[in-house]
Design a protein around this motif. Structure first.
Motif, PDB file in Angstrom:
ATOM      1  N   LYS B  59       0.829  -1.198   0.000  1.00 17.24           N
ATOM      2  CA  LYS B  59       0.000   0.000   0.000  1.00 17.24           C
ATOM      3  C   LYS B  59       0.868   1.253   0.000  1.00 17.24           C
ATOM      4  O   LYS B  59       0.632   2.189  -0.760  1.00 17.24           O
ATOM      5  CB  LYS B  59      -0.922  -0.007   1.230  1.00 17.24           C
ATOM      6  N   LEU B  60       1.892   1.205   0.834  1.00 14.36           N
ATOM      7  CA  LEU B  60       2.836   2.337   0.909  1.00 14.36           C
ATOM      8  C   LEU B  60       3.488   2.623  -0.447  1.00 14.36           C
ATOM      9  O   LEU B  60       3.693   3.768  -0.844  1.00 14.36           O
ATOM     10  CB  LEU B  60       3.913   2.012   1.948  1.00 14.36           C
ATOM     11  N   LEU B  61       3.794   1.550  -1.167  1.00  8.41           N
ATOM     12  CA  LEU B  61       4.509   1.702  -2.435  1.00  8.41           C
ATOM     13  C   LEU B  61       3.568   1.878  -3.623  1.00  8.41           C
ATOM     14  O   LEU B  61       4.022   2.142  -4.733  1.00  8.41           O
ATOM     15  CB  LEU B  61       5.379   0.465  -2.696  1.00  8.41           C
ATOM     16  N   GLY B  62       2.281   1.707  -3.389  1.00  8.30           N
ATOM     17  CA  GLY B  62       1.340   1.697  -4.507  1.00  8.30           C
ATOM     18  C   GLY B  62       1.506   0.466  -5.363  1.00  8.30           C
ATOM     19  O   GLY B  62       1.385   0.519  -6.585  1.00  8.30           O
ATOM     20  N   SER B  63       1.758  -0.638  -4.688  1.00  5.61           N
ATOM     21  CA  SER B  63       1.957  -1.892  -5.405  1.00  5.61           C
ATOM     22  C   SER B  63       1.077  -2.971  -4.786  1.00  5.61           C
ATOM     23  O   SER B  63       0.065  -2.648  -4.169  1.00  5.61           O
ATOM     24  CB  SER B  63       3.436  -2.278  -5.356  1.00  5.61           C
ATOM     25  N   SER B  64       1.443  -4.216  -4.941  1.00  9.53           N
ATOM     26  CA  SER B  64       0.638  -5.306  -4.403  1.00  9.53           C
ATOM     27  C   SER B  64       1.488  -6.253  -3.567  1.00  9.53           C
ATOM     28  O   SER B  64       2.711  -6.308  -3.730  1.00  9.53           O
ATOM     29  CB  SER B  64      -0.003  -6.088  -5.550  1.00  9.53           C
ATOM     30  N   GLN B  65       0.832  -6.978  -2.700  1.00 11.18           N
ATOM     31  CA  GLN B  65       1.554  -7.891  -1.807  1.00 11.18           C
ATOM     32  C   GLN B  65       2.404  -8.871  -2.590  1.00 11.18           C
ATOM     33  O   GLN B  65       3.553  -9.154  -2.233  1.00 11.18           O
ATOM     34  CB  GLN B  65       0.547  -8.655  -0.928  1.00 11.18           C
ATOM     35  N   SER B  66       1.854  -9.376  -3.662  1.00  5.26           N
ATOM     36  CA  SER B  66       2.597 -10.382  -4.420  1.00  5.26           C
ATOM     37  C   SER B  66       3.864  -9.796  -5.030  1.00  5.26           C
ATOM     38  O   SER B  66       4.885 -10.468  -5.106  1.00  5.26           O
ATOM     39  CB  SER B  66       1.718 -10.991  -5.507  1.00  5.26           C
ATOM     40  N   ARG B  67       3.779  -8.541  -5.440  1.00  3.83           N
ATOM     41  CA  ARG B  67       4.980  -7.946  -6.033  1.00  3.83           C
ATOM     42  C   ARG B  67       6.023  -7.652  -4.964  1.00  3.83           C
ATOM     43  O   ARG B  67       7.227  -7.782  -5.203  1.00  3.83           O
ATOM     44  CB  ARG B  67       4.645  -6.691  -6.828  1.00  3.83           C
ATOM     45  N   VAL B  68       5.573  -7.285  -3.783  1.00  2.00           N
ATOM     46  CA  VAL B  68       6.527  -7.083  -2.691  1.00  2.00           C
ATOM     47  C   VAL B  68       7.239  -8.398  -2.381  1.00  2.00           C
ATOM     48  O   VAL B  68       8.467  -8.431  -2.211  1.00  2.00           O
ATOM     49  CB  VAL B  68       5.821  -6.538  -1.434  1.00  2.00           C
TER      50      VAL B  68
END
Lengths: 103, 103
Positions: B59-68
């Motif tokens: 959320k912080l990065l504007g991305s998704s859990q899977s990508r993290v």
DNA sequence: TGACGGTATGTCGTAACTGACATATTATTA
DNA sequence: TAATAATATGTCAGTTACGACATACCGTCA
């Protein structure tokens, strides 16, 4: 306007006109662009050290002259990823790479 | 097979089976993958330092859990560019970044 | 002046990356 | 054991970055 700020904005793909266009660039973005510009300079530095033209360098990297030019100008269409791969291909060491990032 | 080599190959998207699969990785490629894995570890390190879950970080990065998760594993589908942008967003300094590259 | 080597800029089709989603795996705790 | 939170893995459609090409610009030398 200072040259560095101008470069920052242009690297971001913006046209420099008014002063307050600086709004909208947060710390991370500025750090990212500065990093990209630092890598740009190092690419050109290594290339000239080796007495290579952009055309020769492109061939070495499996790329094209125009992309090498863009790498060396910090163009927004060039990723840091490509810049790093190019530096490694030009023979840069990890130590050199680190020094580019934090001199 | 040593763990590091295994990681290298897996990061390259290969399945580890025989020993001579190592052929085909030149110095630059090895350096690139090692760099990616070093950045991976730093991302996880900073995230855990801040007591964040991958979901919160996404959320912080504007991305998704899977990508993290993929960033933290050095997945081949993740660029060094994204890893660096994420590190900066997590508050890493240029000095820290440089240290990741050349400890 | 013109020609030439080197670099910069703009565009395009394609390949690689990305966020999102679904689903699987793992760890923890009741 | 089951339930839940956290993380991992796989896939896909939309976006971005890529090499390639054309062309413009710039310096230098005849």
């Amino acid at each position: 306007m200072y040259k560095k700020k101008k470069q920052l904005l242009e690297a971001k793909g913006w046209k420099v006109g008014t002063v307050d266009e600086f709004l909208g660039l947060n710390d991370e973005e500025i750090a990212y662009i500065e990093l990209k510009l630092a890598l740009s300079k190092k690419i050109r530095e290594l290339r000239l050290e080796k007495n290579l033209t952009q055309v020769e360098t492109a061939k070495l990297l499996g790329s094209s002259q125009s992309r090498v030019a863009k790498m060396e100008s910090g163009d927004p269409s060039v990723s840091i990823d490509l810049q790093i791969r190019s530096l490694l291909a030009l023979g840069a060491s990890m130590e050199e790479l680190a020094q580019v990032i934090s001199p």
